[in-house]
Design a protein around this motif. Structure first.
Motif, PDB file in Angstrom:
ATOM      1  N   ALA A  86       0.813  -1.364   0.115  1.00 55.38           N
ATOM      2  CA  ALA A  86      -0.105  -0.025   0.065  1.00 55.38           C
ATOM      3  C   ALA A  86       0.843   0.947   0.039  1.00 55.38           C
ATOM      4  CB  ALA A  86      -0.840  -0.039   1.246  1.00 55.38           C
ATOM      5  N   TRP A  87       1.952   1.248   0.889  1.00 57.64           N
ATOM      6  CA  TRP A  87       2.984   2.364   0.880  1.00 57.64           C
ATOM      7  C   TRP A  87       3.472   2.456  -0.506  1.00 57.64           C
ATOM      8  CZ3 TRP A  87       8.181   2.147   0.099  1.00 57.64           C
ATOM      9  CH2 TRP A  87       8.920   3.313   0.365  1.00 57.64           C
ATOM     10  N   ARG A  88       3.901   1.575  -1.134  1.00 53.66           N
ATOM     11  CA  ARG A  88       4.488   1.647  -2.423  1.00 53.66           C
ATOM     12  C   ARG A  88       3.516   2.297  -3.484  1.00 53.66           C
ATOM     13  NH1 ARG A  88       6.155  -4.365  -2.004  1.00 53.66           N
ATOM     14  NH2 ARG A  88       8.199  -4.055  -0.759  1.00 53.66           N
ATOM     15  N   THR A  89       2.331   1.593  -3.475  1.00 53.97           N
ATOM     16  CA  THR A  89       1.542   2.022  -4.471  1.00 53.97           C
ATOM     17  C   THR A  89       0.895   3.592  -4.489  1.00 53.97           C
ATOM     18  OG1 THR A  89       0.560  -0.127  -4.621  1.00 53.97           O
ATOM     19  CG2 THR A  89      -0.868   1.502  -5.303  1.00 53.97           C
ATOM     20  N   HIS A  90       0.500   3.990  -2.932  1.00 51.28           N
ATOM     21  CA  HIS A  90      -0.178   5.069  -2.579  1.00 51.28           C
ATOM     22  C   HIS A  90       0.937   6.120  -1.956  1.00 51.28           C
ATOM     23  CE1 HIS A  90      -3.875   3.350  -3.909  1.00 51.28           C
ATOM     24  NE2 HIS A  90      -3.633   2.402  -2.954  1.00 51.28           N
ATOM     25  N   ALA A  91       1.922   5.986  -1.338  1.00 50.17           N
ATOM     26  CA  ALA A  91       2.661   6.784  -0.451  1.00 50.17           C
ATOM     27  C   ALA A  91       4.025   7.294  -0.813  1.00 50.17           C
ATOM     28  CB  ALA A  91       2.368   6.304   0.948  1.00 50.17           C
ATOM     29  N   ARG A  92       4.698   6.265  -1.456  1.00 52.98           N
ATOM     30  CA  ARG A  92       5.921   6.555  -1.884  1.00 52.98           C
ATOM     31  C   ARG A  92       6.295   7.992  -2.349  1.00 52.98           C
ATOM     32  NH1 ARG A  92      10.396   2.845  -3.115  1.00 52.98           N
ATOM     33  NH2 ARG A  92       8.847   1.137  -3.662  1.00 52.98           N
ATOM     34  N   GLU A 102       1.262  13.890   4.991  1.00 54.47           N
ATOM     35  CA  GLU A 102       0.447  13.957   3.809  1.00 54.47           C
ATOM     36  C   GLU A 102      -0.513  12.933   3.439  1.00 54.47           C
ATOM     37  OE1 GLU A 102       0.902  15.050  -1.010  1.00 54.47           O
ATOM     38  OE2 GLU A 102       2.485  15.747   0.400  1.00 54.47           O
ATOM     39  N   VAL A 103       0.207  11.750   3.968  1.00 57.50           N
ATOM     40  CA  VAL A 103      -0.404  10.459   3.644  1.00 57.50           C
ATOM     41  C   VAL A 103      -0.759   9.707   5.308  1.00 57.50           C
ATOM     42  CG1 VAL A 103      -0.830   8.200   2.588  1.00 57.50           C
ATOM     43  CG2 VAL A 103       0.257  10.179   1.419  1.00 57.50           C
ATOM     44  N   CYS A 104      -1.825   9.345   5.321  1.00 55.76           N
ATOM     45  CA  CYS A 104      -2.097   8.481   6.786  1.00 55.76           C
ATOM     46  C   CYS A 104      -2.422   7.035   6.272  1.00 55.76           C
ATOM     47  CB  CYS A 104      -3.213   9.146   7.578  1.00 55.76           C
ATOM     48  SG  CYS A 104      -3.899   7.988   8.908  1.00 55.76           S
ATOM     49  N   ILE A 105      -1.749   6.007   6.378  1.00 57.00           N
ATOM     50  CA  ILE A 105      -2.129   4.586   6.301  1.00 57.00           C
ATOM     51  C   ILE A 105      -2.595   3.735   7.557  1.00 57.00           C
ATOM     52  CG2 ILE A 105      -1.258   2.474   5.435  1.00 57.00           C
ATOM     53  CD1 ILE A 105       0.966   3.763   3.893  1.00 57.00           C
ATOM     54  N   ALA A 159      14.966  -0.336   3.751  1.00 61.14           N
ATOM     55  CA  ALA A 159      15.819  -1.320   2.962  1.00 61.14           C
ATOM     56  C   ALA A 159      15.597  -0.949   1.534  1.00 61.14           C
ATOM     57  CB  ALA A 159      15.469  -2.763   3.075  1.00 61.14           C
ATOM     58  N   GLU A 160      14.471  -0.229   1.101  1.00 66.92           N
ATOM     59  CA  GLU A 160      14.102   0.261  -0.064  1.00 66.92           C
ATOM     60  C   GLU A 160      14.492   1.286  -0.538  1.00 66.92           C
ATOM     61  OE1 GLU A 160      10.067  -0.500  -1.423  1.00 66.92           O
ATOM     62  OE2 GLU A 160       9.949  -2.533  -0.552  1.00 66.92           O
ATOM     63  N   GLY A 161      15.585   2.073   0.455  1.00 66.03           N
ATOM     64  CA  GLY A 161      16.024   3.255   0.135  1.00 66.03           C
ATOM     65  C   GLY A 161      15.445   4.636   0.615  1.00 66.03           C
ATOM     66  N   THR A 162      14.220   4.616   1.283  1.00 63.95           N
ATOM     67  CA  THR A 162      13.442   5.589   1.739  1.00 63.95           C
ATOM     68  C   THR A 162      13.733   5.799   3.407  1.00 63.95           C
ATOM     69  OG1 THR A 162      11.807   5.356   0.216  1.00 63.95           O
ATOM     70  CG2 THR A 162      11.338   6.484   2.058  1.00 63.95           C
ATOM     71  N   THR A 163      13.878   6.820   3.842  1.00 62.49           N
ATOM     72  CA  THR A 163      14.113   7.186   5.246  1.00 62.49           C
ATOM     73  C   THR A 163      12.776   7.071   5.835  1.00 62.49           C
ATOM     74  OG1 THR A 163      13.451   9.526   4.848  1.00 62.49           O
ATOM     75  CG2 THR A 163      15.994   9.063   4.713  1.00 62.49           C
ATOM     76  N   ALA A 164      12.805   6.170   7.044  1.00 62.47           N
ATOM     77  CA  ALA A 164      11.754   5.827   7.876  1.00 62.47           C
ATOM     78  C   ALA A 164      12.203   5.413   9.417  1.00 62.47           C
ATOM     79  CB  ALA A 164      11.080   4.679   7.199  1.00 62.47           C
ATOM     80  N   ALA A 165      11.302   5.802  10.183  1.00 63.53           N
ATOM     81  CA  ALA A 165      11.644   5.232  11.817  1.00 63.53           C
ATOM     82  C   ALA A 165      10.233   4.873  12.424  1.00 63.53           C
ATOM     83  CB  ALA A 165      12.132   6.424  12.365  1.00 63.53           C
TER      84      ALA A 165
END
Length: 347
Positions: free
Chosen positions: A201-207, A278-281, A230-236
């Motif tokens: 869902a993150w890949r499709t709608h929020a990346r 901007e996006v709430c999952i 691991a996919e190269g995006t900053t996250a915590a």
């Protein structure tokens, strides 16, 4: 002193009218983006300048909100604002005090001479130990602030408050440009399990968009943050029991634009404002409409470069609770927050 919006002035006037009529306990409903702290601060200022006004105690539900609230009160021209909070005690004799509920209860410390008690996020004041604070100040005026005037079990707050003032609603704030319009992505009906893997869902709608994810467990939050990194995006990931310094560092990094995604478990539901979100999952269920509105509200604040917000609902709870931007009915008589009829699919 900051200028008030028209609806903020009207809401305060309505609250004072209720108190002049004999109602001593008033609940003010102010949704995300309504400027609750501004209204709260002006309420305290007006009370202080009134000939019969006395000391004011503002109680917040998290230590992190103490300093923020004090700064807003000072900005409204209140020259002495004390603090009662772990490690940050300041001027306990001040005419206006800001305290965390945890410190008040831990120390069994209830300041004297209070004529106005302000309860932030007042829907929390149901547990016996929290209710003792309000009951201690039986002779004071009590004003509660909340976006969702109902308890976690879905019941209203009529046993604590006598009057309800709704200053404005979410769709009105969107119309006036104080909140962003929001789009919703959800399955055709509410489901018992997630309709899509949260990562997909993150890949499709929020990346590429600042995102907050509400997970069902700490393990799920950590795993999702690890996978996104691991996919190269900053996250915590943030959760309740993590060291507070680590949590605050993660939130500050997100606010500064250094993190693209924050996953969490019951930490960012309320009291956290990051306009760039901007996006709430929603990667969990949600039985309580108040919690639902609080979570979605995290992405409604406007920000430069942000035209619309997005709610990705992986369990379809929108079918139970309605859209985030619809008008709501609030009460103190035991009825839960209600909105429009549940959504239906167009044939």
């Amino acid at each position: 002193m900051p200028a008030l919006r028209d609806y903020q002035v009207e809401g305060l006037d309505s609250a004072f009218a209720e108190m002049r009529s004999g109602k001593r306990r008033v609940c003010i409903v102010a949704p995300t983006g309504a400027g609750k702290t501004v209204i709260l601060s002006e309420l305290a200022r007006r009370h202080r300048v009134h000939p019969l006004g006395g000391r004011v105690l503002v109680v917040v539900h998290r230590d992190e909100l103490v300093t923020q609230t004090r700064e807003k009160l000072l900005a409204f021209g209140i020259d002495r604002v004390g603090i009662v909070a772990a490690g940050r005690d300041v001027d306990h004799d001040a005419p206006v005090l800001v305290a965390s509920v945890q410190t008040l209860l831990a120390r069994d410390l209830l300041p004297e001479g209070i004529s106005l008690l302000i309860l932030d996020e007042c829907h929390h004041y149901v547990a016996d130990e929290w209710r003792t604070i309000a009951e201690h100040y039986a002779d004071a005026y009590v004003v509660g602030f909340t976006a969702t005037p109902m308890r976690s079990d879905g019941t209203a707050l009529g046993d604590i408050f006598e009057a309800l003032v709704v200053v404005i609603q979410t769709p009105n704030l969107i119309e006036q440009g104080h909140l962003c319009p929001i789009d919703v992505v959800a399955p055709e009906r509410e489901t018992e399990s997630l309709c899509t893997d949260p990562i997909e869902a993150w890949r499709t709608h929020a990346r590429g968009r600042p995102t907050v994810v509400f997970c069902a467990s700490v393990a799920a939050a950590k795993t999702m943050a690890d996978t996104i990194r691991a996919e190269g995006t900053t996250a915590a990931a943030v959760w309740g029991d993590m060291p507070i310094d680590d949590r605050e560092a993660a939130l500050a990094s997100f606010a500064a634009g250094e993190l693209e995604c924050l996953t969490n478990v019951f930490v960012l539901t309320e009291g956290w404002d990051a306009p760039r979100a901007e996006v709430c999952i929603l990667a969990r269920g949600c039985d309580h409409v108040g919690t639902y509105l609080q979570m979605v509200g995290r992405v409604l604040r406007p920000c430069a470069g942000k035209d619309r917000a997005l709610f990705v609902d992986l369990r379809g709870v929108v079918h139970r609770h309605g859209y985030p931007d619809e008008l709501r009915q609030f009460s103190l008589d035991g009825r839960a927050i209600s909105g429009a009829a549940p959504t239906k699919d167009c044939p």
